[in-house]
Design a protein around this motif. Sequence first.
Motif, mmCIF file in Angstrom:
data_model
loop_
_atom_site.group_PDB
_atom_site.id
_atom_site.type_symbol
_atom_site.label_atom_id
_atom_site.label_comp_id
_atom_site.label_asym_id
_atom_site.label_seq_id
_atom_site.Cartn_x
_atom_site.Cartn_y
_atom_site.Cartn_z
ATOM 1 N N LYS A 9 13.765 5.162 5.914
ATOM 2 C CA LYS A 9 13.991 3.762 6.323
ATOM 3 C C LYS A 9 12.676 3.023 6.225
ATOM 4 N N LEU A 10 12.299 2.657 5.016
ATOM 5 C CA LEU A 10 11.037 1.940 4.828
ATOM 6 C C LEU A 10 11.261 0.438 4.960
ATOM 7 N N HIS A 11 12.423 -0.003 4.502
ATOM 8 C CA HIS A 11 12.690 -1.444 4.479
ATOM 9 C C HIS A 11 13.740 -1.793 5.523
ATOM 10 N N ILE A 52 9.281 8.608 1.599
ATOM 11 C CA ILE A 52 9.269 9.458 0.410
ATOM 12 C C ILE A 52 7.983 9.226 -0.379
ATOM 13 N N GLN A 53 7.238 10.288 -0.641
ATOM 14 C CA GLN A 53 6.008 10.192 -1.434
ATOM 15 C C GLN A 53 6.227 10.635 -2.866
ATOM 16 N N THR A 54 7.004 11.699 -3.046
ATOM 17 C CA THR A 54 7.136 12.213 -4.404
ATOM 18 C C THR A 54 8.325 13.165 -4.498
ATOM 19 N N THR A 55 8.974 13.164 -5.651
ATOM 20 C CA THR A 55 10.047 14.129 -5.899
ATOM 21 C C THR A 55 9.783 14.796 -7.246
ATOM 22 N N SER A 156 -6.412 5.017 -6.652
ATOM 23 C CA SER A 156 -5.987 5.160 -5.264
ATOM 24 C C SER A 156 -4.507 5.520 -5.229
ATOM 25 N N ASP A 157 -4.237 6.748 -4.833
ATOM 26 C CA ASP A 157 -2.862 7.262 -4.751
ATOM 27 C C ASP A 157 -2.518 7.450 -3.277
ATOM 28 N N SER A 158 -2.292 6.320 -2.625
ATOM 29 C CA SER A 158 -2.164 6.333 -1.174
ATOM 30 C C SER A 158 -0.720 6.229 -0.727
ATOM 31 N N THR A 159 -0.535 6.312 0.581
ATOM 32 C CA THR A 159 0.738 5.953 1.195
ATOM 33 C C THR A 159 0.797 4.429 1.276
ATOM 34 N N ASP A 160 1.860 3.908 1.841
ATOM 35 C CA ASP A 160 1.962 2.471 2.057
ATOM 36 C C ASP A 160 0.955 2.049 3.133
ATOM 37 N N PRO A 161 0.683 0.740 3.216
ATOM 38 C CA PRO A 161 -0.298 0.286 4.214
ATOM 39 C C PRO A 161 0.228 0.320 5.659
ATOM 40 N N ALA A 189 -4.496 1.231 -8.341
ATOM 41 C CA ALA A 189 -4.000 1.672 -7.035
ATOM 42 C C ALA A 189 -2.511 1.455 -6.877
ATOM 43 N N GLN A 190 -1.871 2.378 -6.207
ATOM 44 C CA GLN A 190 -0.493 2.213 -5.754
ATOM 45 C C GLN A 190 -0.417 0.945 -4.924
ATOM 46 N N ASN A 191 0.486 0.044 -5.261
ATOM 47 C CA ASN A 191 0.548 -1.200 -4.495
ATOM 48 C C ASN A 191 1.961 -1.609 -4.086
ATOM 49 N N GLY A 192 2.826 -0.619 -3.913
ATOM 50 C CA GLY A 192 4.141 -0.914 -3.355
ATOM 51 C C GLY A 192 5.181 -1.399 -4.356
ATOM 52 N N VAL A 193 6.386 -1.546 -3.855
ATOM 53 C CA VAL A 193 7.505 -2.054 -4.658
ATOM 54 C C VAL A 193 7.566 -3.555 -4.403
ATOM 55 N N SER A 194 7.171 -4.334 -5.405
ATOM 56 C CA SER A 194 6.865 -5.741 -5.130
ATOM 57 C C SER A 194 8.074 -6.581 -4.741
ATOM 58 N N THR A 224 12.918 6.745 -6.980
ATOM 59 C CA THR A 224 12.917 7.032 -5.539
ATOM 60 C C THR A 224 11.952 6.147 -4.742
ATOM 61 N N TYR A 225 11.249 5.227 -5.421
ATOM 62 C CA TYR A 225 10.574 4.145 -4.687
ATOM 63 C C TYR A 225 11.521 2.960 -4.824
ATOM 64 N N VAL A 226 12.504 2.917 -3.947
ATOM 65 C CA VAL A 226 13.662 2.047 -4.157
ATOM 66 C C VAL A 226 13.342 0.566 -4.036
ATOM 67 N N ILE A 229 10.704 -2.464 -9.289
ATOM 68 C CA ILE A 229 9.524 -1.908 -9.936
ATOM 69 C C ILE A 229 8.402 -1.594 -8.949
ATOM 70 N N MET A 230 7.791 -0.418 -9.155
ATOM 71 C CA MET A 230 6.575 -0.059 -8.439
ATOM 72 C C MET A 230 5.436 -0.846 -9.082
ATOM 73 N N THR A 231 4.608 -1.445 -8.253
ATOM 74 C CA THR A 231 3.500 -2.253 -8.752
ATOM 75 C C THR A 231 2.181 -1.525 -8.485
HETATM 76 N N1 AG3 Z 1 2.280 7.486 -2.943
HETATM 77 C C1 AG3 Z 1 2.975 6.219 -3.038
HETATM 78 C C2 AG3 Z 1 4.225 6.154 -2.231
HETATM 79 C C3 AG3 Z 1 4.721 4.784 -2.153
HETATM 80 C C4 AG3 Z 1 6.029 4.776 -1.507
HETATM 81 N N2 AG3 Z 1 6.292 3.482 -1.117
HETATM 82 C C5 AG3 Z 1 7.361 2.799 -1.372
HETATM 83 N N3 AG3 Z 1 8.463 3.365 -1.756
HETATM 84 N N4 AG3 Z 1 7.249 1.556 -1.247
HETATM 85 C C6 AG3 Z 1 2.834 8.494 -3.733
HETATM 86 C C7 AG3 Z 1 2.071 9.739 -3.701
HETATM 87 C C8 AG3 Z 1 2.358 10.474 -4.948
HETATM 88 N N5 AG3 Z 1 1.251 11.225 -5.372
#
Ligand code: AG3
Length: 282
Positions: A9-11, A52-55, A156-161, A189-194, A224-226, A229-231
Motif C-alpha cells: 500500500k504505497l499509494h 516492493i523493491q524488486t522481483t 542512486s538505487d534507493s527506496t522511496d523518500p 537516481a531512482q525517482n519514483g513513479v511520476s 511492479t512499480y505500479v 512509468i518509473m522516472t
Molecule cells: N528501489 C526502488 C523502488 C521504488 C519503488 N517505488 C515505487 N514503486 N514507487 C529498487 C531497488 C532495486 N534494486
Amino acid sequence: EQQLQFQEKLHDGWAQTFGIKNVLFESKTDHQHLIIFESVSFGRVMALDGIIQTTERDEFIYHEMLAHVPLFAHGEAKDVLIIGGGDGGLLREVLKHQNVAHCTQVEIDQAVIDMCVEYLPNHSAGAYDNPRANIVIDDGINYVQNCDRQFDVILSDSTDPIGPGEVLFTSPFYEGIKRCLKPGGIFAAQNGVSFMQQDEVKTTKQRLSPYLADTHFFTAAVPTYVGGIMTFAWGSDNTAARNVPLETLAARYAESGIKTRFYNPAVHAGCFALPQYVVDAI
Ligand code: AG3
C-alpha cells in the motif's frame, strides 16, 4: 483454503497484491522491515517497510536502465559509485562494463545484502565476490559528504523518500553528489513513479539543478512499480551526455558485447522523451 498474500500500500486507496507461495525470510533489521518471499507469478520478491523493491521477473528492466543509460552515455567510466542497491542487481549490471575498473557500493543495511545474497542470488549473481567491487556499509549521505575520491558515474538505487531513503532526495545529498562527481560525470537516481508521485520530479528538479547544469529525467515502465512509468533523475555538467547520437550508442553497445533484455540503443535514445504531464510538473 485461503492463499497467503502480500499487499503493498504505497499509494492512497490503491494497492497491489502478490500471491505468496512461501516466505523465505522476514525480519526487522537495524534499519527497516525486510521480507523476501517466493511469489506465485513474479518469482522471488523483496520488500522493505512494506514497499516492493524488486522481483525476479521484472528487475532486469529497472537495473538495466539505471546502469546502462548512464554508462553507455558516458562511454568510458572507470570508477562507479552505487548508493543503496543492496539486492545486488544494479552492481551485477554495472560490472558487465569491462571499462569499469572499480565499483564502490554504499549500502546502509548489511542485512539486505546478506539476505539477498542468500535468498535472491540471481540478483547479485556473484557480483559481491567480484574483485572490482568494494562494499561499504554506511549511510549514502554520510559517504558523499565525506569521501575523498571522485567517480565518473554515481547511481542512486534507493527506496522511496520515506524512512532511511528520505535523505537521498535532499539538497545536502545532491551537494555531496556534486563533490564526488568528476567533471563530465553523470548522476542517475531512482525517482519514483511520476504519475503517482508527481511531487518527486518537481522537488528533485529544484534541488538538483543548483549543482549540475543539465538536470533531466528518463523513464521505463516497470510492472511492479505500479502506476505507470518509473522516472529516473539525471544530472551532469556535461550537457552533451544526454544527447549522444544513436550511432555512437550503437557502436558502444556492440563493442561492449553486453547482452540485455530491455535496454538497447534505440530505447536509450528515446527514454529522455517525457510525457507532457511530467514536463509540466518540472
Ligand atoms: N528501489 C526502488 C523502488 C521504488 C519503488 N517505488 C515505487 N514503486 N514507487 C529498487 C531497488 C532495486 N534494486
